[in-house]
Design a protein around this motif. Structure first.
Motif, short mmCIF file in Angstrom:
data_model
loop_
_atom_site.label_atom_id
_atom_site.label_comp_id
_atom_site.label_asym_id
_atom_site.label_seq_id
_atom_site.Cartn_x
_atom_site.Cartn_y
_atom_site.Cartn_z
N LEU A 1 -30.19 2.04 -13.88
CA LEU A 1 -29.68 3.51 -13.83
C LEU A 1 -29.07 3.85 -14.99
O LEU A 1 -28.33 3.05 -15.80
N GLY A 2 -29.12 5.14 -15.40
CA GLY A 2 -28.38 5.51 -16.74
C GLY A 2 -27.98 6.88 -16.44
O GLY A 2 -28.08 7.77 -15.42
N ALA A 3 -27.08 7.37 -17.39
CA ALA A 3 -26.19 8.74 -17.47
C ALA A 3 -26.29 9.11 -18.96
O ALA A 3 -25.78 8.15 -19.80
N ASP A 4 -26.29 10.24 -19.27
CA ASP A 4 -26.17 10.65 -20.67
C ASP A 4 -25.29 12.14 -20.46
O ASP A 4 -25.84 13.36 -20.52
N GLY A 5 -24.00 12.22 -20.48
CA GLY A 5 -23.09 13.42 -20.39
C GLY A 5 -23.36 14.32 -21.53
O GLY A 5 -22.81 15.27 -21.17
N SER A 6 -23.98 13.87 -22.51
CA SER A 6 -24.07 14.94 -23.82
C SER A 6 -25.11 15.82 -23.36
O SER A 6 -25.22 16.82 -23.80
N GLY A 7 -25.82 15.81 -21.91
CA GLY A 7 -26.80 16.77 -21.68
C GLY A 7 -26.23 17.52 -20.46
O GLY A 7 -27.09 18.19 -19.78
N ALA A 8 -24.88 17.51 -20.25
CA ALA A 8 -24.27 17.81 -19.01
C ALA A 8 -24.60 19.24 -18.70
O ALA A 8 -24.63 20.11 -17.74
N ASP A 9 -24.75 19.90 -19.95
CA ASP A 9 -24.96 21.54 -19.89
C ASP A 9 -26.19 22.17 -19.72
O ASP A 9 -26.32 23.44 -19.61
N LEU A 10 -27.22 21.22 -19.69
CA LEU A 10 -28.43 21.62 -19.60
C LEU A 10 -29.14 22.07 -18.16
O LEU A 10 -29.90 23.19 -18.03
N VAL A 11 -28.37 21.54 -16.99
CA VAL A 11 -28.54 22.27 -15.88
C VAL A 11 -27.36 22.05 -15.13
O VAL A 11 -26.78 20.99 -15.11
N LYS A 12 -27.09 22.98 -14.31
CA LYS A 12 -25.67 23.25 -13.69
C LYS A 12 -25.47 24.51 -12.90
O LYS A 12 -26.39 25.51 -13.09
N VAL A 13 -24.38 24.21 -12.03
CA VAL A 13 -23.82 25.48 -11.53
C VAL A 13 -22.64 25.82 -12.01
O VAL A 13 -21.51 24.85 -11.72
#
Ligand code: COA
Length: 328
Positions: free
Chosen positions: A183-195
């Motif tokens: 499992l992984g996560a990359d918070g630098s892409g948090a802005d790419l899809v959101k409410v």
């Protein structure tokens, strides 16, 4: 300590009855059936009734999974609900589901990893089996994405829909097990899809409603490129960890965001589309529920048999990603 292997002993799924076709969308936004099919692979999707919330979908999928696993609600030790569209901000949809199922006062919580939610839940649930802490775990991915979709935004409204899938996890008594998990996560892409609104950053106000900030916003093109790269990388990591190659895989169940993403990933890692389960043509992107529903379909259509090596790979908001390899 000897760790206990996890087996999926039953699955279930539920999609709402109402079908929304590409032709229907042509009457709602400036789009065409041809564009949607060619650019995404989606033909139709399911939309929940007004009175159906995530826990209602979760309940129906869970009942089927428990029936398939021959497990009663009293036997459950833990419930994990993966969702980005819970009934409410709190309490957890898992607690609402516990009550609906008539389960004991067992631990229940929601898990928010967007489209990676089902694989996160599978991996987390299996840790409790591994240590012997719990014996019977219900994991459910339930989404009502139609509720956070801006039906005036053609960039997103053609993609997302509603559905739920569930699985029962138990200690393995044979060769069936999770071979490897990443499992992984990359918070630098948090802005790419959101409410953007409705949380503590931008609480609900007349302004946020007027600005349509309670709906999903997406930078589709950037996500597309990241999805292909990250999914291919996570596949390679999980295959390496499991000492297997793509030739060993009997069925590949990827997250169902876009047929072009899936084709690009299979090409990159050397998997065949014949061994790839697709349901996005019928359901669109169900976020956490996509893989869960696909797994249940594949089992019920007898596409999976004992001993098969199944590869799940996902990618989603966060950005989160993951890949789980298991022997059925
Ligand atoms: N109907 C018709 N035209 C549309 C459209 C629609 N429903 N949606 C977008 N377009 C238009 C765009 O406005 C753009 O027009 P322009 O060139 O005049 O500006 C054009 O199509 C191309 O847009 P682009 O974003 O480059 O398209 P694309 O080929 O990348 O496909 C997605 C768009 C959203 C289908 C694709 O990027 C995708 O699937 N991304 C990943 C989505 C994802 O994974 N999301 C959630 C995480 S799981």
């Amino acid at each position: 300590m000897k760790l206990i292997e996890t087996q999926i002993t039953g699955t279930g799924s539920y999609v709402p009855r109402r079908i929304l076709t590409n032709a229907d969308l042509e009457n709602m936004v400036d789009t065409s059936d041809e564009w949607i099919r060619a650019r995404t692979g989606i033909k139709e999707r399911r939309i929940a009734d007004k009175n159906e919330a995530a826990s209602d979908l979760a309940y129906k999928a869970s009942i089927k999974a428990m029936e398939a696993a021959k497990v009663t609600s009293e036997e459950l030790d833990m419930i994990i609900v993966a969702t980005i569209t819970p009934d409410m901000i709190f309490p957890a949809t898992a607690c609402i589901l516990q009550e609906k199922l008539g389960a004991r006062k067992i631990v229940g919580f929601d898990l928010e990893a967007a489209c990676s939610g089902f694989l996160y839940a599978l991996s987390i649930g299996s840790q409790f089996i591994a240590t012997g802490m719990y014996n019977t775990i219900l994991i459910v991915a339930a989404e009502t994405l139609s509720r956070i979709t801006d039906w005036k935004d053609r960039n997103t409204c053609v993609l997302f829909a509603d559905g739920a899938g569930a699985a029962i996890l138990r200690p393995s008594h044979g060769s069936s097990r999770i071979i490897s998990s990443y499992l992984g996560a990359d918070g630098s892409g948090a802005d790419l899809v959101k409410v953007p609104a409705g949380g503590s950053r931008l609480p609900a106000s007349i302004e946020t409603v007027k600005n349509r900030q309670h709906y999903m916003k997406m930078k589709g093109n950037e996500l597309f490129k990241k999805a292909v790269k990250m999914m291919a990388q996570t596949i390679e990591i999980s295959l390496d960890k499991g000492n297997l190659t793509t030739n060993d895989i009997n069925l590949f169940i990827p997250h169902q965001a876009n047929i072009r993403i899936i084709k690009a990933v299979t090409k990159r890692v050397g998997l065949s589309m014949d061994k790839t389960w697709i349901n996005l043509d019928r359901y669109g992107n169900l976020s956490a529920a996509s893989i869960a529903v696909a797994l249940d379909e594949a089992i019920r259509k007898k596409r999976i048999k004992r001993g098969d090596k199944i590869l799940f790979t996902t990618f989603g908001g966060g950005i989160t990603c993951g890949s789980i390899l298991l022997e059925w």
